[in-house]
Design a protein around this motif. Structure first.
Motif, PDB file in Angstrom:
ATOM      1  N   ARG A 155     141.441  41.999 -14.052  1.00  0.00           N
ATOM      2  CA  ARG A 155     139.984  42.235 -14.075  1.00  0.00           C
ATOM      3  C   ARG A 155     139.485  42.293 -15.510  1.00  0.00           C
ATOM      4  NH1 ARG A 155     138.346  47.345 -11.019  1.00  0.00           N
ATOM      5  NH2 ARG A 155     136.253  46.619 -11.535  1.00  0.00           N
ATOM      6  N   GLY A 156     138.403  41.561 -15.788  1.00  0.00           N
ATOM      7  CA  GLY A 156     137.818  41.576 -17.124  1.00  0.00           C
ATOM      8  C   GLY A 156     138.582  40.736 -18.129  1.00  0.00           C
ATOM      9  N   GLY A 157     139.648  40.092 -17.694  1.00  0.00           N
ATOM     10  CA  GLY A 157     140.488  39.313 -18.611  1.00  0.00           C
ATOM     11  C   GLY A 157     139.894  37.954 -18.928  1.00  0.00           C
ATOM     12  N   GLY A 158     140.313  37.398 -20.045  1.00  0.00           N
ATOM     13  CA  GLY A 158     139.754  36.123 -20.507  1.00  0.00           C
ATOM     14  C   GLY A 158     140.630  34.928 -20.182  1.00  0.00           C
ATOM     15  N   GLY A 159     141.671  35.119 -19.386  1.00  0.00           N
ATOM     16  CA  GLY A 159     142.558  34.004 -19.042  1.00  0.00           C
ATOM     17  C   GLY A 159     143.611  33.776 -20.112  1.00  0.00           C
ATOM     18  N   ARG A 160     144.546  32.899 -19.807  1.00  0.00           N
ATOM     19  CA  ARG A 160     145.667  32.625 -20.710  1.00  0.00           C
ATOM     20  C   ARG A 160     145.210  31.840 -21.930  1.00  0.00           C
ATOM     21  NH1 ARG A 160     148.983  28.269 -21.434  1.00  0.00           N
ATOM     22  NH2 ARG A 160     148.071  27.126 -19.686  1.00  0.00           N
TER      23      ARG A 160
ATOM     24  N   SER B 293     129.130  47.842 -22.047  1.00  0.00           N
ATOM     25  CA  SER B 293     129.529  46.420 -22.125  1.00  0.00           C
ATOM     26  C   SER B 293     131.048  46.265 -22.080  1.00  0.00           C
ATOM     27  CB  SER B 293     129.030  45.794 -23.437  1.00  0.00           C
ATOM     28  OG  SER B 293     127.643  45.809 -23.507  1.00  0.00           O
ATOM     29  N   PHE B 294     131.749  47.237 -22.654  1.00  0.00           N
ATOM     30  CA  PHE B 294     133.215  47.174 -22.718  1.00  0.00           C
ATOM     31  C   PHE B 294     133.837  47.499 -21.352  1.00  0.00           C
ATOM     32  CE2 PHE B 294     137.359  49.091 -24.294  1.00  0.00           C
ATOM     33  CZ  PHE B 294     137.891  47.890 -24.740  1.00  0.00           C
ATOM     34  N   HIS B 295     133.064  48.162 -20.504  1.00  0.00           N
ATOM     35  CA  HIS B 295     133.561  48.599 -19.197  1.00  0.00           C
ATOM     36  C   HIS B 295     133.424  47.441 -18.196  1.00  0.00           C
ATOM     37  CE1 HIS B 295     134.651  51.272 -16.053  1.00  0.00           C
ATOM     38  NE2 HIS B 295     133.457  51.400 -15.530  1.00  0.00           N
ATOM     39  N   ASN B 296     134.234  46.411 -18.418  1.00  0.00           N
ATOM     40  CA  ASN B 296     134.076  45.170 -17.637  1.00  0.00           C
ATOM     41  C   ASN B 296     135.152  45.014 -16.564  1.00  0.00           C
ATOM     42  OD1 ASN B 296     136.381  44.619 -19.013  1.00  0.00           O
ATOM     43  ND2 ASN B 296     135.706  42.674 -19.886  1.00  0.00           N
ATOM     44  N   GLY B 297     135.834  46.087 -16.258  1.00  0.00           N
ATOM     45  CA  GLY B 297     136.891  46.006 -15.245  1.00  0.00           C
ATOM     46  C   GLY B 297     138.277  46.174 -15.834  1.00  0.00           C
ATOM     47  N   MET B 298     138.426  45.868 -17.139  1.00  0.00           N
ATOM     48  CA  MET B 298     139.727  46.043 -17.774  1.00  0.00           C
ATOM     49  C   MET B 298     139.843  47.467 -18.307  1.00  0.00           C
ATOM     50  SD  MET B 298     141.552  44.056 -20.987  1.00  0.00           S
ATOM     51  CE  MET B 298     141.473  42.391 -20.340  1.00  0.00           C
TER      52      MET B 298
END
Lengths: 432, 432
Positions: A155-160, B293-298
């Motif tokens: 969640r919230g990650g930007g992918g590889r 803004s930083f609280h995006n699920g990660m």
């Protein structure tokens, strides 16, 4: 919830980040004291701690407290001065590792250790590409998140990122290759990842891998995996970083370092969580050759890393580990607990797999043993049930269906019995 | 050198990194004890410490030692549990900052603080570009080195990355624009850097700047600089990170935070070195909007950050600062010392510039005041002379010709007199 705790949570929400999670959402624990494998809340209730691997030799171990307090009262300066503690600790730490792993760097956390390890590997190979294992978490900095599929695919990650290649989790129970003979198959997957890296714009600098996998679900790679993975890395001109932040320092029982259990020797080892028993301490140990490559004119300075108090604490933890025979204890109690879970599995078919070594165990819960659908909901209910019965445990794995057991090492057979009985009772209630 | 120290250095070389430097090369100091503004070596010799800003309230302050020892004996767990210390410390810290800077994140070092600040700024702006000041150092991770001209343009550095723009050091003595009225000129340079960033493939996420510059040579930016630099950042859609790791927490005397001295308010503040008086502690404080803004699920989790002992130490440091009036002391002694150096400059023309605020001072040594060639060799000789006379000070700046003064805050008028006398004697010997 008490008014006092309620007030504390309101005040906490006002000045801390919303990303800061709290265990047991509606029923958090207001901790005021810890001792050995127990935590105590503000109402005096005692909890059996099966989740905290950081207080490795036991919560608030008096010998560690004493060492820290004594050194804090003397002096706490930095490595630009000379003092015994740094030298003694570096020697002691190096003596626990295979010959050749002899140059120590001291930092303040596992994240700082893995950050530095990446810098060492890049400086040595003059490359940037990396191979990591799926499901892995290696730290909270920008660069480490780019090396952590658990984060960049979560969640919230930007992918590889393009410079990182991912090999499958070497999970012999649920993964791509199954059974105890799957080590070589997973090794070939790592070789494939290195082939992709070598063919890309980012030739590989490194393999970064935990020797037993934490966030991926307490995975014990099948025999032969690390040997073939390390071989693939080296054949591609990369160095091997063993992340032992979670699982090093005697926890696996059979060996002091988890990589030792598969008879391999990495080029760089990173340490964190348990080595300071909660004091912010991490370390990187590598070869003289890699250390020389890093010595390119740029100073590496870490303000607190290797300070006198950090070293005093690190030495005390090593001393307690040895004096109290905690590695042997982890082996004995861990084997007992593992056997008890395997035995429980005979009558509780939701127990799909029992794995791990020493006091780093995973119990995977499934809906039906023959077609192992993850029992995610049941696992969450179990964690809550245990908490209501004053036992702290957590879950992990991509489906959050693995009961994760990594207590302080003083955890005893009696504690193991208590955990098993509670799990059995809970599963019995579910089966009714 | 004693045999004992010689042996220690040999053993140190065997198991620590060659990049780990030692002060006073051939004549290092074997530290065994510290108290207030003094350090003591193994032979019992007392040194006046003018260089260590980390032991902010004094070496081994008994109140800080007591707070750490007491909490270590109780419990040291993590922020997934609930306890008073975290909440009390976050409230206390936020109360020292301008309204709006209210959400605290706790980490283990200044590097971890700046790392997290970059993540916050990137998450908030959804951009990656950055503007930094020339000569700056912001930390030892891969990403922070990419934001540190002191490192990427220094020995072993890889040069400026494309996503980072550099504005000139706002040095009114030796820099591109000179004199007390140069603040706006330097501000326009920052605006120019933002224009370059906006026109590039990497639109700007952030300005990262110390409020007073450390490694660049103890530079106090001319009045108006921060206001125009912050304005340029915001006009470009970037957020402002004030790196107060070296200079925050009352050191500048006039204010608790150095940015306050120029009447500006950043969006993110990073703290480190002094806030734990040597205990590995860092923090980031930002607005509720950026935190959201930083609280995006990660999840952001930091194993040791904000742990009970860290918070107990942080609270004790704040308490001692206030009870002992150390900010007022820094102002008074700092003004006295600064005036004394200015006065000394009347008879010693090698003193080219005296600058800084409170107990964060820089004295720039030059060959000839009218054409200020840096007196690099003389500065090195002065540092060595002071060490021989049991005074510890360091040098900095691109030409290593700035005597850097940043002692523990208990540093007194008497200590100032002793430092001035030694510098005067040394310069007198040189002039003969």
């Amino acid at each position: 919830m008490s008014d006092r705790l309620d007030d504390l949570l309101t005040r906490r929400a006002a000045h801390t980040s919303p990303t800061l999670s709290i265990l047991y959402g509606k029923d958090p624990i207001h901790v005021v004291r810890g001792s050995g494998q127990y935590l105590y809340d503000a109402d005096g209730r005692e909890y059996l701690d099966c989740m905290n691997n950081v207080p490795h030799v036991g919560h608030s171990h008096p010998k560690v407290t004493e060492a820290a307090s004594k050194q804090l009262a003397l002096v706490n300066t930095n490595t630009r001065f000379v003092y015994e503690g740094l030298v003694d600790y570096a020697e002691q730490l190096a003596s626990t590792l295979p010959a050749g792993l002899e140059v120590c760097y001291f930092v303040n956390s596992g994240s700082e250790a893995n950050e530095l390890a990446l810098r060492l590997a890049r400086a040595h190979t003059k490359r940037r590409g990396a191979v990591v294992l799926d499901g892995a978490y290696h730290g909270n900095t920008t660069t480490l998140i780019e090396h952590s599929p658990y984060k960049f695919d979560g969640r919230g990650g930007g992918g590889r990122p393009g410079y990182v290649q991912v090999a499958p989790t070497p999970d012999p129970y649920r993964g791509k290759h199954r059974g105890p003979g799957s080590g070589e198959s997973y090794g070939r997957e790592v070789a494939g990842a290195f082939e992709r890296a070598s063919a890309s714009a980012h030739p590989p600098a490194l393999l970064l891998a935990e020797s037993l996998l934490g966030t991926a679900g307490q995975i014990e790679p099948p025999a032969g995996f690390l040997a073939s993975a390390y071989q693939a890395a080296r054949a591609a001109g990369a160095v091997v970083i063993a992340d032992e932040v979670q699982i090093g320092f005697g926890r696996v029982g059979t060996h002091f370092w988890a990589f030792d259990a598969q008879g391999v020797v990495p080029d760089i080892v990173t340490l964190g969580k348990p080595i300071g028993n909660g004091y912010p301490l991490g370390a990187v140990v590598t070869t003289a050759e890699i250390a020389a490559s890093f010595h390119n004119g740029m100073e590496y300075f870490n303000t607190f890393g290797g300070a006198p108090v950090s070293c005093a604490v690190g030495l005390a933890v090593l001393d307690v580990l040895e004096r109290e025979g905690l590695q042997a204890g982890a082996l004995e109690v861990g084997q007992y607990l593992r056997a008890a879970f395997l035995n429980l599995g005979k009558s509780r078919p939701v127990i799909g797999d029992v794995r791990g070594s020493g006091l780093f165990l995973g119990v995977e819960l499934v809906l039906d043993r023959d077609s192992p659908e993850p029992a995610t909901r049941l696992t969450a209910d179990l964690i809550r049930y245990l908490r209501e019965h004053a036992i702290l445990a957590s879950s992990d794995g991509p489906d959050n269906n693995v009961l994760k057991i990594k207590p302080p090492l003083p955890f005893s057979r009696g504690d193991a019995d208590r955990l098993i009985e509670s799990v059995d009772t809970f599963l019995g209630l579910q089966a009714e």
